[in-house]
Design a protein around this motif. Structure first.
Motif, PDB file in Angstrom:
ATOM      1  N   GLU A 115       4.010  10.192  -9.460  1.00  0.00           N
ATOM      2  CA  GLU A 115       3.360  10.480 -10.739  1.00  0.00           C
ATOM      3  C   GLU A 115       2.616  11.808 -10.678  1.00  0.00           C
ATOM      4  O   GLU A 115       2.620  12.585 -11.625  1.00  0.00           O
ATOM      5  N   PHE A 116       1.970  12.040  -9.539  1.00  0.00           N
ATOM      6  CA  PHE A 116       1.198  13.262  -9.339  1.00  0.00           C
ATOM      7  C   PHE A 116       2.107  14.483  -9.489  1.00  0.00           C
ATOM      8  O   PHE A 116       1.824  15.404 -10.253  1.00  0.00           O
ATOM      9  N   LEU A 117       3.259  14.424  -8.782  1.00  0.00           N
ATOM     10  CA  LEU A 117       4.202  15.543  -8.845  1.00  0.00           C
ATOM     11  C   LEU A 117       4.743  15.747 -10.244  1.00  0.00           C
ATOM     12  O   LEU A 117       4.864  16.876 -10.716  1.00  0.00           O
ATOM     13  N   GLN A 160       0.821  -1.208   0.000  1.00  0.00           N
ATOM     14  CA  GLN A 160       0.000   0.000   0.000  1.00  0.00           C
ATOM     15  C   GLN A 160       0.860   1.265   0.000  1.00  0.00           C
ATOM     16  O   GLN A 160       0.611   2.198  -0.751  1.00  0.00           O
ATOM     17  N   LEU A 161       1.905   1.239   0.848  1.00  0.00           N
ATOM     18  CA  LEU A 161       2.810   2.396   0.910  1.00  0.00           C
ATOM     19  C   LEU A 161       3.515   2.611  -0.414  1.00  0.00           C
ATOM     20  O   LEU A 161       3.659   3.740  -0.878  1.00  0.00           O
ATOM     21  N   LYS A 162       3.909   1.482  -1.045  1.00  0.00           N
ATOM     22  CA  LYS A 162       4.585   1.590  -2.342  1.00  0.00           C
ATOM     23  C   LYS A 162       3.651   2.218  -3.368  1.00  0.00           C
ATOM     24  O   LYS A 162       4.057   3.066  -4.152  1.00  0.00           O
ATOM     25  N   ALA A 163       2.396   1.781  -3.350  1.00  0.00           N
ATOM     26  CA  ALA A 163       1.415   2.321  -4.301  1.00  0.00           C
ATOM     27  C   ALA A 163       1.211   3.816  -4.056  1.00  0.00           C
ATOM     28  O   ALA A 163       1.158   4.604  -4.999  1.00  0.00           O
ATOM     29  N   GLN A 164       1.134   4.181  -2.774  1.00  0.00           N
ATOM     30  CA  GLN A 164       0.955   5.603  -2.448  1.00  0.00           C
ATOM     31  C   GLN A 164       2.139   6.428  -2.932  1.00  0.00           C
ATOM     32  O   GLN A 164       1.987   7.527  -3.459  1.00  0.00           O
ATOM     33  N   GLU A 165       3.332   5.844  -2.753  1.00  0.00           N
ATOM     34  CA  GLU A 165       4.554   6.528  -3.144  1.00  0.00           C
ATOM     35  C   GLU A 165       4.586   6.726  -4.666  1.00  0.00           C
ATOM     36  O   GLU A 165       4.917   7.794  -5.163  1.00  0.00           O
TER      37      GLU A 165
END
Ligand code: ADP
Length: 261
Positions: free
Chosen positions: A34-36, A24-29
């Motif tokens: 990508e967002f940035l 989950q943390l990896k996905a958030q990261e």
């Protein structure tokens, strides 16, 4: 039960839980990265354009060609507008995604809101000679229970898209269908449409089809994701269907108001 076996099971469960937390943390990261990178990309284009216009003006164009200089100033100013819109959209998205926005439901006539919204966009539509037709069976109001301001934002984003991606001399149709305890609002254009493979992606933030990028139609790719967030925050649904070369329909539901509430 054997204490060793039971401890082993606990350890295993713990490990499974940790590994899913890590995923989950990896996905958030990944999402954050990508967002940035999307944000910086979206900011670079107008910033570089502004820089280009200013450099040219500095190089003496103001004296050489007043008309062209004015044109460049206008273009720079439009790019600054674009940056402002982008910042506003980003601000909204982040508030919607972190649940910092409360939905203030009130009872209002959705027909009236649609008419008011179309009024704001009519000049833009006229520039492309696009007709906006609202299909109202009779003159009676249709009361819904929703956050009026945010639903107006939804309408603006969808009607604005129908103009932006619509064709010269085209038509935008707005239909309202009463369902059981909901109403369905659909906005249909006869523009260039969306390819089948992209239709499910248009609600993703920053997603824009190659066509809209290459035709240089202004936009951030955030409008539809804001629409989706707002409608889902109302526990309602939004959908899209399209045929390339024929046109596109976006629809969303709203809760009917009951009695005086
Ligand atoms: P923006 O319009 O700022 O690019 P949106 O999130 O509103 O962002 O839309 C995402 C993409 O979906 C657009 O870039 C465009 O490619 C496509 N799209 C949206 N509405 C339409 C439409 N009515 N007709 C064709 N394509 C559309």
């Amino acid at each position: 039960e054997d204490p060793i076996l039971s401890t082993e099971r606990e350890v295993k469960n713990w490990a499974i839980q940790k590994s899913s937390e890590i995923d989950q943390l990896k996905a958030q990261e990944k999402f954050r990265r990508e967002f940035l990178s999307n944000i910086s990309h979206e900011f670079k284009t107008p910033l570089f354009a502004i820089q280009g216009y200013i450099e040219t003006l500095k190089d003496g164009m103001i004296e050489d060609d007043i008309e062209m200089a004015n044109n460049f100033l206008n273009k720079a100013s439009r790019n600054i507008d674009r940056l402002t819109y982008l910042l506003n959209d980003l601000d909204q998205i982040s508030k919607l995604e972190t649940g910092q926005i409360t939905i203030n439901k009130e009872k209002f006539d959705v027909i009236e809101l649609i008419l008011e919204t179309v009024d704001h966009l009519i000049d833009k539509a006229r520039k492309q000679n696009i007709d906006i037709v609202i299909d109202i069976k009779n003159n009676s109001p249709i009361y819904v229970k929703a956050d009026k301001q945010r639903i107006q934002q939804v309408l603006v984003n969808l009607i604005d898209n129908s103009i932006k991606y619509g064709k010269q001399d085209g038509k935008t149709k707005i239909n309202i269908y009463p369902l059981f305890d909901q109403i369905l609002v659909e906005i249909t254009d006869n523009g260039f449409g969306i390819e089948e493979k992209n239709i499910s992606r248009v609600f993703e933030r920053f997603f824009r089809t190659d066509k809209s990028r290459s035709r240089d139609i202004g936009g951030s790719g955030l409008g539809l994701s804001i629409v989706k967030h707002i409608i889902e925050a109302h526990q309602q649904t939004v959908h899209a269907r399209s045929t390339e070369g024929i046109g596109t329909t976006f629809g969303f539901t709203l809760e009917k108001a009951k009695g005086n509430t």
